[in-house]
Design a protein around this motif. Structure first.
Motif, PDB file in Angstrom:
ATOM      1  N   GLN A  40       0.856  -1.197  -0.037  1.00 55.13           N
ATOM      2  CA  GLN A  40      -0.112   0.084  -0.070  1.00 55.13           C
ATOM      3  C   GLN A  40       0.852   1.262  -0.052  1.00 55.13           C
ATOM      4  O   GLN A  40       0.600   2.140  -0.626  1.00 55.13           O
ATOM      5  CB  GLN A  40      -0.821   0.008   1.131  1.00 55.13           C
ATOM      6  CG  GLN A  40      -2.065   1.136   1.224  1.00 55.13           C
ATOM      7  CD  GLN A  40      -2.944   1.194   2.290  1.00 55.13           C
ATOM      8  OE1 GLN A  40      -2.393   0.999   3.455  1.00 55.13           O
ATOM      9  NE2 GLN A  40      -4.100   1.063   2.102  1.00 55.13           N
ATOM     10  N   THR A  41       1.866   1.107   0.679  1.00 54.64           N
ATOM     11  CA  THR A  41       2.788   2.249   0.665  1.00 54.64           C
ATOM     12  C   THR A  41       3.184   2.670  -0.664  1.00 54.64           C
ATOM     13  O   THR A  41       3.465   3.718  -1.158  1.00 54.64           O
ATOM     14  CB  THR A  41       4.000   1.844   1.636  1.00 54.64           C
ATOM     15  OG1 THR A  41       3.736   1.466   2.784  1.00 54.64           O
ATOM     16  CG2 THR A  41       4.995   3.293   1.764  1.00 54.64           C
ATOM     17  N   PHE A  42       3.612   1.863  -1.407  1.00 50.33           N
ATOM     18  CA  PHE A  42       3.981   2.119  -2.845  1.00 50.33           C
ATOM     19  C   PHE A  42       2.970   2.544  -3.779  1.00 50.33           C
ATOM     20  O   PHE A  42       2.947   3.363  -4.432  1.00 50.33           O
ATOM     21  CB  PHE A  42       4.760   0.612  -3.602  1.00 50.33           C
ATOM     22  CG  PHE A  42       5.914   0.251  -3.061  1.00 50.33           C
ATOM     23  CD1 PHE A  42       7.060   1.149  -3.299  1.00 50.33           C
ATOM     24  CD2 PHE A  42       6.283  -0.681  -2.061  1.00 50.33           C
ATOM     25  CE1 PHE A  42       8.372   0.660  -2.840  1.00 50.33           C
ATOM     26  CE2 PHE A  42       7.340  -0.912  -1.758  1.00 50.33           C
ATOM     27  CZ  PHE A  42       8.654  -0.159  -2.024  1.00 50.33           C
ATOM     28  N   GLN A  43       1.690   1.781  -3.468  1.00 49.03           N
ATOM     29  CA  GLN A  43       0.468   2.043  -4.167  1.00 49.03           C
ATOM     30  C   GLN A  43       0.127   3.464  -4.057  1.00 49.03           C
ATOM     31  O   GLN A  43      -0.391   4.166  -4.962  1.00 49.03           O
ATOM     32  CB  GLN A  43      -0.469   1.123  -3.951  1.00 49.03           C
ATOM     33  CG  GLN A  43      -0.586  -0.066  -4.732  1.00 49.03           C
ATOM     34  CD  GLN A  43      -1.446  -1.306  -3.826  1.00 49.03           C
ATOM     35  OE1 GLN A  43      -2.100  -0.924  -2.889  1.00 49.03           O
ATOM     36  NE2 GLN A  43      -1.176  -2.602  -4.310  1.00 49.03           N
ATOM     37  N   GLU A  44       0.183   4.046  -2.843  1.00 50.06           N
ATOM     38  CA  GLU A  44      -0.218   5.158  -2.564  1.00 50.06           C
ATOM     39  C   GLU A  44       0.776   6.332  -2.743  1.00 50.06           C
ATOM     40  O   GLU A  44       0.764   7.259  -2.383  1.00 50.06           O
ATOM     41  CB  GLU A  44      -0.661   5.350  -0.809  1.00 50.06           C
ATOM     42  CG  GLU A  44      -1.883   4.456  -0.645  1.00 50.06           C
ATOM     43  CD  GLU A  44      -3.232   4.864  -1.687  1.00 50.06           C
ATOM     44  OE1 GLU A  44      -3.172   5.902  -1.809  1.00 50.06           O
ATOM     45  OE2 GLU A  44      -4.106   4.066  -1.845  1.00 50.06           O
ATOM     46  N   GLY A  45       2.046   5.830  -3.384  1.00 47.05           N
ATOM     47  CA  GLY A  45       2.929   6.874  -3.531  1.00 47.05           C
ATOM     48  C   GLY A  45       3.568   7.327  -2.360  1.00 47.05           C
ATOM     49  O   GLY A  45       4.224   8.657  -2.246  1.00 47.05           O
ATOM     50  N   ARG A  46       3.451   6.931  -0.969  1.00 47.97           N
ATOM     51  CA  ARG A  46       4.007   7.186   0.125  1.00 47.97           C
ATOM     52  C   ARG A  46       5.522   6.533   0.459  1.00 47.97           C
ATOM     53  O   ARG A  46       6.030   6.878   1.616  1.00 47.97           O
ATOM     54  CB  ARG A  46       3.259   6.934   1.311  1.00 47.97           C
ATOM     55  CG  ARG A  46       1.766   7.603   1.283  1.00 47.97           C
ATOM     56  CD  ARG A  46       1.824   9.043   0.536  1.00 47.97           C
ATOM     57  NE  ARG A  46       2.282  10.147   1.774  1.00 47.97           N
ATOM     58  CZ  ARG A  46       2.330  11.160   1.513  1.00 47.97           C
ATOM     59  NH1 ARG A  46       2.186  11.691   0.480  1.00 47.97           N
ATOM     60  NH2 ARG A  46       2.799  12.102   2.498  1.00 47.97           N
ATOM     61  N   ALA A  47       5.952   5.670  -0.425  1.00 48.71           N
ATOM     62  CA  ALA A  47       7.059   4.884  -0.047  1.00 48.71           C
ATOM     63  C   ALA A  47       8.501   5.945  -0.215  1.00 48.71           C
ATOM     64  O   ALA A  47       8.478   6.787  -1.293  1.00 48.71           O
ATOM     65  CB  ALA A  47       7.475   3.762  -1.023  1.00 48.71           C
ATOM     66  N   LYS A  48       9.135   6.266   0.650  1.00 47.34           N
ATOM     67  CA  LYS A  48      10.257   7.199   0.707  1.00 47.34           C
ATOM     68  C   LYS A  48      11.407   6.325  -0.005  1.00 47.34           C
ATOM     69  O   LYS A  48      11.501   5.058   0.107  1.00 47.34           O
ATOM     70  CB  LYS A  48      10.879   7.543   2.208  1.00 47.34           C
ATOM     71  CG  LYS A  48       9.683   8.403   2.715  1.00 47.34           C
ATOM     72  CD  LYS A  48      10.060   8.316   4.469  1.00 47.34           C
ATOM     73  CE  LYS A  48       8.590   8.686   5.071  1.00 47.34           C
ATOM     74  NZ  LYS A  48       8.719   8.303   6.423  1.00 47.34           N
ATOM     75  N   SER A  49      12.399   6.988  -0.611  1.00 52.40           N
ATOM     76  CA  SER A  49      13.175   6.198  -1.313  1.00 52.40           C
ATOM     77  C   SER A  49      14.381   6.146  -0.073  1.00 52.40           C
ATOM     78  O   SER A  49      15.264   7.099   0.198  1.00 52.40           O
ATOM     79  CB  SER A  49      14.061   7.141  -2.410  1.00 52.40           C
ATOM     80  OG  SER A  49      15.227   6.449  -2.821  1.00 52.40           O
TER      81      SER A  49
END
Lengths: 288, 325
Positions: free
Chosen positions: B239-248
């Motif tokens: 979900q973190t990736f799907q919602e664009g909330r994954a930090k690099s």
């Protein structure tokens, strides 16, 4: 006895001794292994954190190649085991998902059927070859050694999934490795952390966590007089073998303890030599 | 004549400690006769009623709902009122060591201080956040399909069994742990809730959040209600990736790096994966890389293994990818 061998990545890279010893031991035990050269990485539970569907498609493809041969797929890494077995379990119990995956596989001329079992080598040896047969082939009993079994999470948990292929191994009191050690004439070390986690999957992002877990497990094995550790999982083996000094620092002690792969230990008892078992690749000197 | 009730004798080694009077904990042995319908809570009651009335443990509902009576039996997380003694005998034989969920947080015998558990539980806002009309004309509806998507995360009874069985929690007191993360899932996958992004930002920090899970499945095994927290943690990752909330960071690049590597070789390029994940941080791995190189454990670019039929793998990655970073 014929099987399809899914080597996993580490056996081809960071633990070449795993592949060497597995092939050598299988030959002596009369097990014919066909390596699945078409296979890809299983995703190691990390691809699964990024793209679940892709990981299912790739692992279904991996299993397809064993199905084509009409053979049971053998794994020699606990994490490969859980990822392939999870894929199989989900596709075999969800027609709609299986159809979605097969729609993709069709593009490359494959179809997942669900006809091959997915089993770790340890349980194939126990349940299909039989420890009794191995016992009769022992040439150099390991009677000089106190051996600490380290089971590795992904062969015993979650029990609901693992019990499909490991015949009810109790994750809180596993016995398959202990029994194998005794079969080979060794003495199995009893210690609490034998079924615990080495921390491998958090090595990069939580290095302190991983190092402490490795340090705690190795310390307890040493405190119970282990001469070496044996594990069916190359990821546990890597953490224990390569990182033991750093892990020791985290728990405040010096650690020096050889760590063998399952097949390396069996090979020693079958009388195979150091070279055949790739013992020169072990970072912590394993000069037996 | 009624059939005789089957009974068995069990031999208990029970953890005892009173923080007001004891310097160190100790174990006391008890022999108890149990019958086939009894649960582990009956065993705790017998110790208290038949041997030592000062023996302390939490209990209330007796029906697996209040989550009070979590203990460890032979290191196995156990909700005492839900676990039949005969099943435990089948698992372990008739010798059992009974301990609190956490020895280091014990107040008295089985009673522990669960403050750490509750603090982390509260940190993820474990309640529905949504703008609701105070005088609605209709119910705030959730379809059966949407409910199924909660995957039983809503039936957690907060017993703490998963939390105190988690090895990552054991060695890192900052890690939120499986219970609060499963609770995060419970609201983040509820179609009526509106605080998903806020919660994702709370749980995806390195050192305390979802990336500190060691993937050991102890939580799945420990849960008496079948919540399967690690499954929920995995869905929080995606979900973190799907919602664009994954930090690099090292954890997210590590997950994504698998796809890159599989696309190039089929197998993993282990060295490249570490370099890609760590960035400049790769330098700290040099001592171990050197050790491995000396032992022939590092594949060089010219002998990097490649899967046969690599074109199939590339094609499938192209057609089956469902996530972006």
């Amino acid at each position: 006895m014929k099987y399809a061998l899914y080597t996993g990545c580490t056996a081809k890279e960071s633990t070449p001794e795993l592949l060497k010893s597995t092939m050598a031991v299988a030959k002596v035990l009369g097990i014919e292994l066909t390596i699945l050269e078409e296979a890809s990485c299983c995703g190691a539970s990390h691809l699964q954190d990024f793209d679940e569907f892709l990981s299912l498609v790739l692992n279904a493809r991996n299993i397809c190649y064993a199905e084509k041969l009409g053979l049971t797929l053998i794994t020699i890494c606990n994490t490969c085991q859980i990822n392939l077995a999870t894929t199989k379990d989900r596709l075999d119990n969800d027609e709609e998902l299986k159809d979605r995956v097969n729609e993709k596989l069709k593009e490359v001329g494959l179809e997942y059927k669900g006809s091959s079992e997915v089993k770790h080598l340890l349980y194939v040896l126990r349940d299909e070859l039989g420890y009794e047969k191995i016992k009769n082939m022992v040439k150099k009993p390991l009677s000089d050694f106190n051996i600490a079994p380290f089971y590795g999470c992904h062969n015993i948990r979650p029990s609901e999934l693992q019990n499909i292929t490991n015949k009810g191994e109790n994750p809180y009191n596993p016995t398959s490795l202990d029994e194998l050690i005794e079969t080979l004439g060794g003495k199995a070390v009893e210690y609490v952390r034998k079924n615990s986690c080495c921390g491998f999957h958090a090595d990069l992002q939580a290095p302190n966590t991983a190092a402490k877990l490795t340090g705690l497990a190795l310390s307890e094995a040493i405190d119970n007089n282990a001469d070496f550790v044996v594990t069916p999982c190359p990821l546990c083996q890597l953490n224990f073998d390569v990182k033991q000094h750093e892990a020791g620092k985290k728990v405040g002690r010096d650690i020096e303890l050889p760590v063998l792969h399952l097949a390396q230990m069996i090979g020693l008892a079958l009388g195979l030599n150091k070279k055949e078992l790739g013992l020169e690749h072990n970072v912590t000197e394993a000069d037996f | 004549m009624a059939d005789a009730i089957e009974t068995k004798k069990i031999y208990l080694k029970v953890f005892r400690f009173n923080h007001e009077t004891d310097y160190l904990p100790y174990y006391k042995n008890y022999e108890v006769v149990v019958s086939q319908d009894e649960v582990m809570l009956d065993v705790l009651n017998k110790i208290k009623w038949e041997f030592d009335s000062t023996f302390s443990y939490r209990r209330s509902c007796r029906h697996g709902i209040c989550g009070s009576c979590g203990i460890k039996v032979n290191n196995r997380a156990t909700l005492a009122c839900k676990e039949r003694v005969f099943d435990m005998i089948e698992l372990f034989g008739n010798e059992m060591t009974i301990e609190p969920q956490s020895r280091k947080r014990v107040i008295k015998d089985m009673v522990i201080d669960k403050k750490d558990f509750w603090d982390k539980y509260n940190a993820v806002k474990p309640y529905m956040i949504t703008a609701v009309d105070e005088h609605p004309d209709s119910e705030n509806y959730m379809s059966p399909h949407d409910y199924e998507n909660l995957k039983e995360a809503d039936i957690c009874v907060q017993c703490g069994n998963c939390y105190y069985a988690c090895p990552s929690v054991e060695v890192n007191e900052d890690y939120l742990g499986p219970a609060s993360l499963a609770k995060t899932y419970r609201f983040n996958f509820d179609t009526r809730d509106e605080a998903k992004i806020d919660r994702l930002d709370t749980v995806n920090d390195l050192g305390s959040g979802i990336w500190d899970c060691v993937k050991c499945y102890e939580c799945a095994e420990a849960c008496p209600k079948g919540v399967n927290p690690i499954e929920k943690i995995t869905y929080l990752h995606t979900q973190t990736f799907q919602e664009g909330r994954a930090k690099s960071n090292v954890a997210t690049r590590h997950a994504v790096g698998f796809k890159t590597s599989i696309n190039m070789h089929g197998f993993l390029d282990e060295g490249m994966l570490v370099a890609y994940s760590e960035g400049i941080g790769v330098l700290k791995h040099l001592p171990e890389a050197f050790k491995m190189f000396r032992k022939g454990k590092i594949a060089m670019p010219w002998n990097m293994p490649k899967s046969k039929n690599l074109d199939e793998i590339k094609k499938l990655i192209k057609s089956s990818s469902s996530a972006k970073f």
